[in-house]
Design an enzyme around this catalytic site. Structure first.
Site, PDB file in Angstrom:
ATOM      1  N   ARG A  72       0.815  -1.220   0.000  1.00  0.00           N
ATOM      2  CA  ARG A  72       0.000   0.000   0.000  1.00  0.00           C
ATOM      3  C   ARG A  72       0.853   1.277   0.000  1.00  0.00           C
ATOM      4  O   ARG A  72       0.505   2.269  -0.635  1.00  0.00           O
ATOM      5  CB  ARG A  72      -0.849  -0.070   1.273  1.00  0.00           C
ATOM      6  CG  ARG A  72      -1.929   0.878   1.368  1.00  0.00           C
ATOM      7  CD  ARG A  72      -3.214   0.244   0.947  1.00  0.00           C
ATOM      8  NE  ARG A  72      -4.235   1.262   1.054  1.00  0.00           N
ATOM      9  CZ  ARG A  72      -5.514   1.052   0.934  1.00  0.00           C
ATOM     10  NH1 ARG A  72      -5.940  -0.164   0.687  1.00  0.00           N
ATOM     11  NH2 ARG A  72      -6.356   2.021   1.047  1.00  0.00           N
ATOM     12  N   ASN A 114     -12.336  15.877   0.253  1.00  0.00           N
ATOM     13  CA  ASN A 114     -13.095  14.641   0.036  1.00  0.00           C
ATOM     14  C   ASN A 114     -14.545  14.913   0.397  1.00  0.00           C
ATOM     15  O   ASN A 114     -14.830  15.755   1.264  1.00  0.00           O
ATOM     16  CB  ASN A 114     -12.535  13.535   0.942  1.00  0.00           C
ATOM     17  CG  ASN A 114     -13.089  12.156   0.612  1.00  0.00           C
ATOM     18  OD1 ASN A 114     -13.814  11.974  -0.371  1.00  0.00           O
ATOM     19  ND2 ASN A 114     -12.748  11.175   1.440  1.00  0.00           N
ATOM     20  N   THR A 115     -15.441  14.216  -0.252  1.00  0.00           N
ATOM     21  CA  THR A 115     -16.845  14.346   0.104  1.00  0.00           C
ATOM     22  C   THR A 115     -17.341  13.032   0.693  1.00  0.00           C
ATOM     23  O   THR A 115     -17.039  11.954   0.202  1.00  0.00           O
ATOM     24  CB  THR A 115     -17.697  14.796  -1.109  1.00  0.00           C
ATOM     25  OG1 THR A 115     -19.067  14.776  -0.741  1.00  0.00           O
ATOM     26  CG2 THR A 115     -17.476  13.939  -2.322  1.00  0.00           C
ATOM     27  N   HIS A 116     -18.077  13.180   1.808  1.00  0.00           N
ATOM     28  CA  HIS A 116     -18.519  12.011   2.570  1.00  0.00           C
ATOM     29  C   HIS A 116     -20.039  12.076   2.724  1.00  0.00           C
ATOM     30  O   HIS A 116     -20.569  13.132   3.111  1.00  0.00           O
ATOM     31  CB  HIS A 116     -17.834  12.022   3.939  1.00  0.00           C
ATOM     32  CG  HIS A 116     -18.299  10.921   4.830  1.00  0.00           C
ATOM     33  ND1 HIS A 116     -18.182   9.595   4.487  1.00  0.00           N
ATOM     34  CD2 HIS A 116     -18.892  10.947   6.051  1.00  0.00           C
ATOM     35  CE1 HIS A 116     -18.697   8.855   5.453  1.00  0.00           C
ATOM     36  NE2 HIS A 116     -19.132   9.649   6.411  1.00  0.00           N
ATOM     37  N   ASP A 148      -7.224  14.605   6.020  1.00  0.00           N
ATOM     38  CA  ASP A 148      -6.080  14.434   6.913  1.00  0.00           C
ATOM     39  C   ASP A 148      -5.824  12.933   7.052  1.00  0.00           C
ATOM     40  O   ASP A 148      -6.355  12.143   6.265  1.00  0.00           O
ATOM     41  CB  ASP A 148      -6.308  15.152   8.261  1.00  0.00           C
ATOM     42  CG  ASP A 148      -7.421  14.528   9.087  1.00  0.00           C
ATOM     43  OD1 ASP A 148      -7.963  13.468   8.685  1.00  0.00           O
ATOM     44  OD2 ASP A 148      -7.741  15.085  10.159  1.00  0.00           O
ATOM     45  N   ALA A 149      -5.037  12.532   8.059  1.00  0.00           N
ATOM     46  CA  ALA A 149      -4.639  11.131   8.135  1.00  0.00           C
ATOM     47  C   ALA A 149      -5.748  10.211   8.656  1.00  0.00           C
ATOM     48  O   ALA A 149      -5.622   8.987   8.605  1.00  0.00           O
ATOM     49  CB  ALA A 149      -3.389  11.008   9.014  1.00  0.00           C
ATOM     50  N   GLY A 150      -6.836  10.780   9.132  1.00  0.00           N
ATOM     51  CA  GLY A 150      -7.914   9.952   9.688  1.00  0.00           C
ATOM     52  C   GLY A 150      -8.929   9.544   8.632  1.00  0.00           C
ATOM     53  O   GLY A 150      -8.787   9.836   7.450  1.00  0.00           O
ATOM     54  N   ASP A 152     -12.302  10.298   7.325  1.00  0.00           N
ATOM     55  CA  ASP A 152     -13.370  11.322   7.268  1.00  0.00           C
ATOM     56  C   ASP A 152     -13.326  12.274   8.466  1.00  0.00           C
ATOM     57  O   ASP A 152     -14.372  12.704   8.965  1.00  0.00           O
ATOM     58  CB  ASP A 152     -14.751  10.639   7.175  1.00  0.00           C
ATOM     59  CG  ASP A 152     -14.868   9.745   5.956  1.00  0.00           C
ATOM     60  OD1 ASP A 152     -14.282  10.087   4.919  1.00  0.00           O
ATOM     61  OD2 ASP A 152     -15.515   8.697   6.047  1.00  0.00           O
TER      62      ASP A 152
HETATM   63  C1  GRF Z   1     -20.763   9.691  -2.976  1.00  0.00           C
HETATM   64  O1  GRF Z   1     -21.919   9.682  -2.160  1.00  0.00           O
HETATM   65  C2  GRF Z   1     -19.511   9.804  -2.156  1.00  0.00           C
HETATM   66  O2  GRF Z   1     -19.635  10.656  -1.079  1.00  0.00           O
HETATM   67  C3  GRF Z   1     -19.390   8.385  -1.681  1.00  0.00           C
HETATM   68  O3  GRF Z   1     -19.662   7.617  -2.843  1.00  0.00           O
HETATM   69  C4  GRF Z   1     -20.552   8.348  -3.656  1.00  0.00           C
HETATM   70  C5  GRF Z   1     -19.914   8.491  -5.015  1.00  0.00           C
HETATM   71  O4  GRF Z   1     -20.848   8.741  -5.993  1.00  0.00           O
HETATM   72  N1  GRF Z   1     -18.135   8.130  -1.069  1.00  0.00           N
HETATM   73  P1  GRF Z   1     -20.423   9.067  -7.492  1.00  0.00           P
HETATM   74  O5  GRF Z   1     -19.391   8.045  -7.933  1.00  0.00           O
HETATM   75  O6  GRF Z   1     -19.884  10.466  -7.532  1.00  0.00           O
HETATM   76  O7  GRF Z   1     -21.690   8.933  -8.281  1.00  0.00           O
END
Ligand code: GRF
Length: 212
Positions: A72, A114-116, A148-150, A152
Site C-alpha cells: 500500500r 473529500n466528500t462524505h 487528513d490522516a484519519g 473522514d
Molecule cells: C458519494 O456519495 C460519495 O460521497 C461516496 O460515494 C458516492 C460516489 O458517488 N463516497 P459518485 O461516484 O460520484 O456517483
C-alpha cells in the site's frame, strides 16, 4: 493563506465509481467563471463509469491500482507522483474509495478535499448512509472536508443536511444525499478555487477579496 491564481485552478479528481459528483464538476467547470478546470481524472480501478465520463469530455485519465504495487505504501507514493505530474492546485476525492497515505498527504495535505455522504463527525467510513439509517437519525447529509490522516476526520469545508424518510432504504437515502452532495461539492470547490482561504486548526476561513 491559499491565494488563488489568476488563471483557472487546476483540479485533479479521483474516483472509484459512477462519477456523478465528477460529472457535476465537469459541467460546472465548462463555465470559465467557475474558476477551475479539471486537468486529469484518476481512479484506483479500471472499467468504471467515472473514467468513461472523463474520457467522453476529453479529460486525461489514469488508473493506479493497489494490486499493481508490492504494498500500500508503494501505491501511495506512485499515486502521489502521478497526481503531481498534473500540477494540481486542488485534488478532489469524489467517491474515491481508498484512503490516501502519508506520501500523498506530504505532497497534497491542505489542498485535498473529500466528500462524505454523512454529517461528520457522525458515521465515518464506507457506509455513511447505511449507518445513519441503522441508527434511526431523522437528518443526515453530506460533508466536504480537507483530507487528513484519519477516516473522514479532516477540517470541514461545508455540510448539507438531508432528511431521512420513513420508507427509505440505503439506496433511496444515498440517492437523496447525492443530489445535495453534488450541489455542495460544486459550490465549495468553486469557492476554494476562486477565493483566498486559510485553515486555522479545524476551521476553514474564507477571506473576502478587497474591492479595487
Ligand atoms: C458519494 O456519495 C460519495 O460521497 C461516496 O460515494 C458516492 C460516489 O458517488 N463516497 P459518485 O461516484 O460520484 O456517483
Amino acid at each position: 493563506m491559499t491565494e488563488p491564481r489568476p488563471e483557472p485552478s487546476r483540479l485533479v479528481v479521483l474516483v472509484s465509481g459512477s462519477g456523478t459528483n465528477l460529472q457535476a464538476l465537469i459541467d460546472a467547470s465548462a463555465d470559465p467563471a467557475y474558476g477551475a478546470r479539471i486537468v486529469a481524472v484518476g481512479a484506483d480501478r479500471d472499467g468504471i463509469e467515472g473514467l468513461a465520463r472523463a474520457q467522453r469530455h476529453g479529460i486525461p485519465t489514469f488508473v493506479d491500482r493497489v494490486a499493481d504495487h508490492p504494498d500500500r505504501a508503494a501505491w501511495d507514493v506512485s499515486l502521489a507522483e502521478t497526481v503531481a505530474s498534473y500540477e494540481p492546485d486542488l485534488v478532489v476525492l469524489a467517491g474515491f474509495m481508498k484512503l490516501t497515505g502519508p506520501a500523498f498527504l506530504d505532497r497534497f495535505g491542505g489542498r485535498t478535499v473529500n466528500t462524505h455522504p454523512a454529517l461528520s463527525p457522525s458515521f465515518p467510513g464506507m457506509h455513511g448512509p447505511r449507518d445513519a439509517l441503522a441508527h434511526g437519525v431523522k437528518v443526515t447529509g453530506a460533508t466536504l472536508f480537507v483530507v487528513d490522516a484519519g477516516v473522514d476526520t479532516g477540517p470541514i469545508v461545508a455540510q448539507v443536511a438531508v432528511p431521512v424518510e420513513d420508507d427509505d432504504d440505503v439506496e433511496s437515502l444515498h440517492e437523496r444525499i447525492k443530489t445535495s452532495e453534488r450541489a455542495m461539492l460544486v459550490e465549495w470547490v468553486g469557492r476554494l478555487a476562486r477565493e483566498p482561504h486559510s485553515i486555522d486548526g479545524r476551521r476553514i476561513r474564507f477571506h473576502p477579496k478587497e474591492q479595487s
